[in-house]
Structure formats: C-alpha cells, structure tokens
Enzyme design. Structure first.
Site, PDB file in Angstrom:
ATOM      1  N   CYS A   9      65.752 -60.946 -95.937  1.00  0.00           N
ATOM      2  CA  CYS A   9      66.568 -59.625 -96.365  1.00  0.00           C
ATOM      3  C   CYS A   9      66.928 -58.762 -95.293  1.00  0.00           C
ATOM      4  CB  CYS A   9      66.065 -59.034 -97.926  1.00  0.00           C
ATOM      5  SG  CYS A   9      64.400 -58.339 -97.449  1.00  0.00           S
ATOM      6  N   ARG A  15      63.130 -57.181-101.393  1.00  0.00           N
ATOM      7  CA  ARG A  15      63.767 -58.463-102.009  1.00  0.00           C
ATOM      8  C   ARG A  15      62.927 -59.716-101.373  1.00  0.00           C
ATOM      9  NH1 ARG A  15      70.014 -57.615-100.370  1.00  0.00           N
ATOM     10  NH2 ARG A  15      68.734 -56.481 -98.810  1.00  0.00           N
ATOM     11  N   ASP A 123      70.577 -55.102-102.945  1.00  0.00           N
ATOM     12  CA  ASP A 123      69.305 -54.137-102.505  1.00  0.00           C
ATOM     13  C   ASP A 123      68.880 -53.155-103.681  1.00  0.00           C
ATOM     14  OD1 ASP A 123      67.807 -52.835-100.846  1.00  0.00           O
ATOM     15  OD2 ASP A 123      69.219 -52.560 -99.290  1.00  0.00           O
TER      16      ASP A 123
HETATM   17  P1  4NP Z   1      65.179 -55.101 -98.602  1.00  0.00           P
HETATM   18  O1  4NP Z   1      65.478 -53.621 -98.983  1.00  0.00           O
HETATM   19  O2  4NP Z   1      66.169 -55.475 -97.687  1.00  0.00           O
HETATM   20  O3  4NP Z   1      65.050 -55.888 -99.811  1.00  0.00           O
HETATM   21  O4  4NP Z   1      63.680 -55.100 -98.045  1.00  0.00           O
HETATM   22  C1  4NP Z   1      65.674 -52.574 -97.998  1.00  0.00           C
HETATM   23  C2  4NP Z   1      64.438 -51.906 -97.653  1.00  0.00           C
HETATM   24  C3  4NP Z   1      64.705 -51.009 -96.572  1.00  0.00           C
HETATM   25  C4  4NP Z   1      65.727 -50.473 -96.030  1.00  0.00           C
HETATM   26  C5  4NP Z   1      66.710 -51.367 -96.423  1.00  0.00           C
HETATM   27  C6  4NP Z   1      66.804 -52.274 -97.584  1.00  0.00           C
HETATM   28  N1  4NP Z   1      66.057 -49.447 -95.022  1.00  0.00           N
HETATM   29  O5  4NP Z   1      67.011 -49.289 -95.013  1.00  0.00           O
HETATM   30  O6  4NP Z   1      64.947 -49.122 -94.647  1.00  0.00           O
END
Ligand code: 4NP
Length: 155
Positions: A9, A15, A123
């Site tokens: 991800c 995720r 997300d």
């Molecule tokens: P992930 O969610 O891609 O599902 O781990 C996110 C976690 C952090 C960030 C973006 C998406 N961020 O911008 O820090």
C-alpha cells in the site's frame, strides 16, 4: 523454497499490514511466506497504525510485531506475487518494473473478487474505525479466493 508474496500500500501501516496478517493466516507456513511494504517511505520501521492492530485483534490476528518497509525494485526479484491495494499503488509499483515479467507479478488485490467492479481498497488513514472495518472485510473476502487459488496452484 517457499512461495513469496508481498502486499503493498502507500504507507505500509494501515492496509498492507492487515492484508499480510489476513493472507498469512490462510496459507500453510511451510509453503508460503507473506510480507508487506509501502510505496512511500515516511513510516519505515514503524509498527502498524493502532487502528489496524485493533482491527486485526478483534478478528483474532496479531499484527503488532510487523515493521514498515519501503518497496523498491529488488522486491521484483525477491517476491513471486505482488498484490497492491489500489490503482495508485499499481502505477507506483509498476513504474519500478524493469521487465514485462516483473510487471506481470503485480496485481490489484481485489481483482479476483471484483473483476469488473471497484478495484481499490480505500485508504482508511484519515477516516474513522468504519474505514478499517471495511478494509478488513474487503481483504478478508479477497484473500479467501486468493489463498484458495495459491494453494491449488502450488500444491
Ligand atoms: P496505508 O495508509 O497506505 O494503508 O498504510 C496510509 C498511511 C499513511 C499515509 C498514507 C496512507 N501517510 O500519508 O502518512
């Protein structure tokens, strides 16, 4: 040699850690290893988001020991299957592929579940617990199909 799978991800804290935990729980450990990584590097070395840990826990899984890693081009050699959560991850990951064979390893995780429908795991980072529950549900359904296919293919 085990079959190696990586779930990808953006941050590797919401995720894909859940995806790793769920898929790993459905595959025999002697034949498969499941890992996860993020296309972004902000969270390298961090444990999963508390909300992902809690969502896993309430479904009987412990993902609290995972640590975030950054996806890079060496992952194409290391892994047999690369499952991404959304179309933005797909374009980031495939932009690092050097060959067509590398690119072919990359699949949207929901593709099997929803071949003509919505293909992105949304997300949940900026939302509430509902978003994490939805991510769990989508990944749980998709990995039922994936695990069955992987076990059939590699038995
Ligand atoms: P992930 O969610 O891609 O599902 O781990 C996110 C976690 C952090 C960030 C973006 C998406 N961020 O911008 O820090």
């Amino acid at each position: 040699m085990p079959v190696k799978i990586v779930m990808v991800c953006l941050g590797n804290i919401c995720r894909s850690p859940l995806a790793e935990g769920i898929l790993a729980s459905k595959l025999p450990k002697d034949k498969f290893t499941v890992d996860s990584a993020g296309t972004g590097s902000w969270h390298i070395g961090k444990h999963p988001d508390e909300r992902s840990i809690a969502t896993a826990k309430k479904n009987g899984l412990d993902i609290s020991n995972q640590k975030a890693k950054h996806f890079n081009s060496t992952f194409f050699e290391e892994f047999d299957y690369i499952y991404v959560m959304d179309r933005s991850n797909y374009s980031d990951v495939t932009s690092l592929a050097k060959t067509e064979a590398d690119k072919k390893k990359v699949k949207l995780v929901l593709e099997e579940l929803n071949p003509i429908g919505k293909t992105d795991v949304p997300d949940p980072y900026y939302g509430g617990q509902n978003g994490f529950d939805l991510v769990y549900k989508m990944l749980n359904e998709a990995t039922d199909i994936l695990a069955k296919k992987l076990i059939e293919k590699h038995s």
